[in-house]
Design a protein around this motif. Sequence first.
Motif, mmCIF file in Angstrom:
data_model
loop_
_atom_site.group_PDB
_atom_site.id
_atom_site.type_symbol
_atom_site.label_atom_id
_atom_site.label_comp_id
_atom_site.label_asym_id
_atom_site.label_seq_id
_atom_site.Cartn_x
_atom_site.Cartn_y
_atom_site.Cartn_z
ATOM 1 N N ILE A 85 0.856 -1.184 0.000
ATOM 2 C CA ILE A 85 0.000 0.000 0.000
ATOM 3 C C ILE A 85 0.895 1.237 0.000
ATOM 4 O O ILE A 85 1.821 1.336 0.809
ATOM 5 N N LYS A 86 0.604 2.154 -0.894
ATOM 6 C CA LYS A 86 1.289 3.445 -0.928
ATOM 7 C C LYS A 86 0.226 4.515 -0.713
ATOM 8 O O LYS A 86 -0.756 4.569 -1.447
ATOM 9 N N SER A 87 0.424 5.364 0.285
ATOM 10 C CA SER A 87 -0.564 6.393 0.600
ATOM 11 C C SER A 87 -0.039 7.778 0.259
ATOM 12 O O SER A 87 1.127 8.086 0.482
ATOM 13 N N SER A 88 -0.941 8.598 -0.273
ATOM 14 C CA SER A 88 -0.661 10.008 -0.525
ATOM 15 C C SER A 88 -1.726 10.820 0.182
ATOM 16 O O SER A 88 -2.914 10.490 0.118
ATOM 17 N N PHE A 89 -1.299 11.883 0.855
ATOM 18 C CA PHE A 89 -2.210 12.681 1.670
ATOM 19 C C PHE A 89 -2.540 13.992 0.960
ATOM 20 O O PHE A 89 -1.646 14.695 0.488
#
Length: 168
Positions: A133-137
């Motif tokens: 999982i790669k998260s961007s805020f």
Amino acid sequence: MDKIDYEILKELLIDCKQPVKQIAEKVNLSLSPVHERIRKMEKNGIIENYSVIVKLSELNFKLMVFMQIKLKQHQENLFEELEKEIKCFGEVLDGYFIAGDFDVILKVILKDMADYNDFILKRISKLTMIDNIKSSFVIKNILDEKNTNDILRPINLGVLINQNSKDY
């Protein structure tokens, strides 16, 4: 659809609760033709329904996250299982199967980083088909002038209220 239909549609998108009389004045038609055009758009499926836009930040949901998910394997049953599970997560506002480096992208709304941590550790990481999982805020929505950010589906609101009922 002609130019007037698009103008009527634009007015409904701006405020679907405004009286038809007000829309008629804005598009320079009388009440009956505008009402008929709206009914025709509803009948033809151009207008599917009318909804409420919720300013989630006013409900203490201030963290918008885009999560890119890579699955362990590309098997139909894993995609189906993931789709079924994701639909149960009220925090997920939108989701897509995509092509590229990742298989899925989710738009997720949470209260804060602690909420994000709980979502990752206690909910989404329990899905065994997920490899990475790669998260961007989100810092700011650059296209939404009213900064409302989201359209909630009934499941979103129900799950979010149940998970956070202590705040209400």
